[in-house]
Scaffold this motif. Structure first.
Motif, PDB file in Angstrom:
ATOM      1  N   ALA A  57       0.835  -1.207   0.000  1.00  0.00           N
ATOM      2  CA  ALA A  57       0.000   0.000   0.000  1.00  0.00           C
ATOM      3  C   ALA A  57       0.868   1.255   0.000  1.00  0.00           C
ATOM      4  N   GLY A  58       1.952   1.243   0.743  1.00  0.00           N
ATOM      5  CA  GLY A  58       2.817   2.417   0.828  1.00  0.00           C
ATOM      6  C   GLY A  58       3.645   2.655  -0.412  1.00  0.00           C
ATOM      7  N   ILE A  59       4.065   1.590  -1.061  1.00  0.00           N
ATOM      8  CA  ILE A  59       4.945   1.728  -2.223  1.00  0.00           C
ATOM      9  C   ILE A  59       4.150   1.909  -3.513  1.00  0.00           C
ATOM     10  N   THR A  60       3.116   1.090  -3.712  1.00  0.00           N
ATOM     11  CA  THR A  60       2.386   1.120  -4.985  1.00  0.00           C
ATOM     12  C   THR A  60       1.010   1.775  -4.883  1.00  0.00           C
ATOM     13  N   GLY A  61       0.496   1.930  -3.670  1.00  0.00           N
ATOM     14  CA  GLY A  61      -0.836   2.496  -3.500  1.00  0.00           C
ATOM     15  C   GLY A  61      -1.953   1.471  -3.623  1.00  0.00           C
ATOM     16  N   ASP A  62      -1.597   0.191  -3.758  1.00  0.00           N
ATOM     17  CA  ASP A  62      -2.592  -0.880  -3.879  1.00  0.00           C
ATOM     18  C   ASP A  62      -2.978  -1.373  -2.483  1.00  0.00           C
ATOM     19  N   LEU A  96      -3.949  -0.088  13.963  1.00  0.00           N
ATOM     20  CA  LEU A  96      -4.028   1.099  13.101  1.00  0.00           C
ATOM     21  C   LEU A  96      -2.708   1.867  13.115  1.00  0.00           C
ATOM     22  N   GLY A  97      -2.158   2.079  14.293  1.00  0.00           N
ATOM     23  CA  GLY A  97      -0.891   2.801  14.408  1.00  0.00           C
ATOM     24  C   GLY A  97       0.256   2.077  13.735  1.00  0.00           C
ATOM     25  N   PHE A  98       0.357   0.774  13.960  1.00  0.00           N
ATOM     26  CA  PHE A  98       1.462  -0.003  13.402  1.00  0.00           C
ATOM     27  C   PHE A  98       1.367  -0.083  11.880  1.00  0.00           C
ATOM     28  N   GLN A  99       0.197  -0.465  11.375  1.00  0.00           N
ATOM     29  CA  GLN A  99       0.033  -0.564   9.928  1.00  0.00           C
ATOM     30  C   GLN A  99       0.159   0.798   9.264  1.00  0.00           C
ATOM     31  N   GLY A 100      -0.374   1.825   9.900  1.00  0.00           N
ATOM     32  CA  GLY A 100      -0.251   3.167   9.346  1.00  0.00           C
ATOM     33  C   GLY A 100       1.196   3.608   9.252  1.00  0.00           C
ATOM     34  N   LEU A 101       1.964   3.315  10.284  1.00  0.00           N
ATOM     35  CA  LEU A 101       3.390   3.650  10.281  1.00  0.00           C
ATOM     36  C   LEU A 101       4.128   2.895   9.181  1.00  0.00           C
ATOM     37  N   LEU A 102       3.800   1.622   9.002  1.00  0.00           N
ATOM     38  CA  LEU A 102       4.430   0.850   7.930  1.00  0.00           C
ATOM     39  C   LEU A 102       4.100   1.435   6.555  1.00  0.00           C
ATOM     40  N   VAL A 103       2.843   1.798   6.360  1.00  0.00           N
ATOM     41  CA  VAL A 103       2.437   2.373   5.071  1.00  0.00           C
ATOM     42  C   VAL A 103       3.170   3.695   4.826  1.00  0.00           C
ATOM     43  N   LEU A 104       3.233   4.537   5.845  1.00  0.00           N
ATOM     44  CA  LEU A 104       3.887   5.839   5.693  1.00  0.00           C
ATOM     45  C   LEU A 104       5.394   5.707   5.453  1.00  0.00           C
ATOM     46  N   CYS A 105       6.022   4.735   6.090  1.00  0.00           N
ATOM     47  CA  CYS A 105       7.475   4.564   5.966  1.00  0.00           C
ATOM     48  C   CYS A 105       7.880   3.727   4.755  1.00  0.00           C
ATOM     49  N   ALA A 106       6.940   3.061   4.117  1.00  0.00           N
ATOM     50  CA  ALA A 106       7.265   2.150   3.011  1.00  0.00           C
ATOM     51  C   ALA A 106       8.014   2.851   1.884  1.00  0.00           C
ATOM     52  N   GLY A 107       7.640   4.058   1.550  1.00  0.00           N
ATOM     53  CA  GLY A 107       8.314   4.784   0.482  1.00  0.00           C
ATOM     54  C   GLY A 107       9.783   5.042   0.789  1.00  0.00           C
ATOM     55  N   PHE A 108      10.068   5.350   2.050  1.00  0.00           N
ATOM     56  CA  PHE A 108      11.456   5.590   2.446  1.00  0.00           C
ATOM     57  C   PHE A 108      12.255   4.290   2.511  1.00  0.00           C
ATOM     58  N   LEU A 109      11.575   3.197   2.845  1.00  0.00           N
ATOM     59  CA  LEU A 109      12.247   1.915   3.003  1.00  0.00           C
ATOM     60  C   LEU A 109      12.362   1.126   1.710  1.00  0.00           C
ATOM     61  N   ALA A 110      11.713   1.581   0.646  1.00  0.00           N
ATOM     62  CA  ALA A 110      11.659   0.840  -0.616  1.00  0.00           C
ATOM     63  C   ALA A 110      13.027   0.406  -1.144  1.00  0.00           C
TER      64      ALA A 110
END
Length: 168
Positions: A57-62, A96-110
Motif C-alpha cells: 500500500a505504501g509503495i504502490t498504493g494498492d 491502526l498505528g502499526f500498519q499506518g506507520l508501515l504504510v507511511l514509511c514504506a516509500g522511504f524503506l523501498a
C-alpha cells in the motif's frame, strides 16, 4: 530476541496493557483485558499480510491486500474476543498505528526492501505467529514481543549478505 530482551519490549507492552486494563476493566470480569489486548495486537501486527499489505500500500498504493486482511481480522477478532474478552477491541488502536506507520514509511524503506528482504520479514512474522499460537493454547509462555526486532533486522541482514565482503 537479544535486542528485544535488552529493551524489555514485552515488559513495556504488558505495562501498557495493564494500564488499559486497570482503567477499563469491570468488576467481576473473568477474562484478562491485558491478555486479550497483547495477544490480539501481536496476532494482527506481525503476520505476512500485515507486512506485505502495508508495504504494498505504501509503495504502490494498492490497498487490496489490506482490505482482505481487514476482513479476515474481523472474523478472527470476533472469535478471539469470545475467549479473551474486550481487550481484543482495544488492539484496534495499536493495529491502526502499526500498519499506518508501515504504510507511511514504506516509500522511504523501498530501496532496502528487496524481494528477499520482504520474504525474510514474512518468514520471521510467521514464526512469531506460531509461537503466539502456542502461548494462546497454553503450551508455552514465550515472551513474543521480545522477538519483534527480528522483523526489522531481517532486511538489514539481507542487505549485509549482499555486500562484496560476503560474496564468494
Amino acid at each position: 530476541a537479544i535486542v528485544g530482551t535488552l529493551l524489555n519490549i514485552d515488559g513495556a507492552i504488558n505495562r501498557v496493557a495493564e494500564a488499559v486494563e486497570n482503567r477499563f476493566k469491570k468488576e467481576g470480569e473473568k477474562a484478562s483485558l491485558a491478555e486479550g489486548l497483547v495477544s490480539a495486537t501481536l496476532l494482527f501486527c506481525v503476520g505476512a499480510m500485515t507486512i506485505n499489505g502495508s508495504l504494498n500500500a505504501g509503495i504502490t498504493g494498492d490497498n487490496s491486500l489490506l482490505y482482505t486482511k481487514s476482513l479476515l481480522d474481523l472474523f478472527s477478532s470476533s472469535m478471539l474476543a469470545a475467549s479473551l474478552g474486550i481487550g481484543v477491541l482495544f488492539a484496534a488502536a495499536f493495529v491502526l498505528g502499526f500498519q499506518g506507520l508501515l504504510v507511511l514509511c514504506a516509500g522511504f524503506l523501498a530501496p532496502v526492501l528487496t524481494a528477499s528482504a520482504i520474504a525474510e520479514m514474512t518468514c520471521v512474522g510467521s514464526l512469531i505467529i506460531i509461537a503466539l499460537g502456542t502461548n494462546i493454547i497454553g503450551i508455552t509462555k514465550i515472551k513474543i514481543a521480545n522477538y519483534l526486532p527480528a522483523i526489522a533486522m531481517a532486511p538489514i541482514l539481507c542487505w549485509l549478505v549482499t555486500l562484496p565482503v560476503f560474496q564468494v
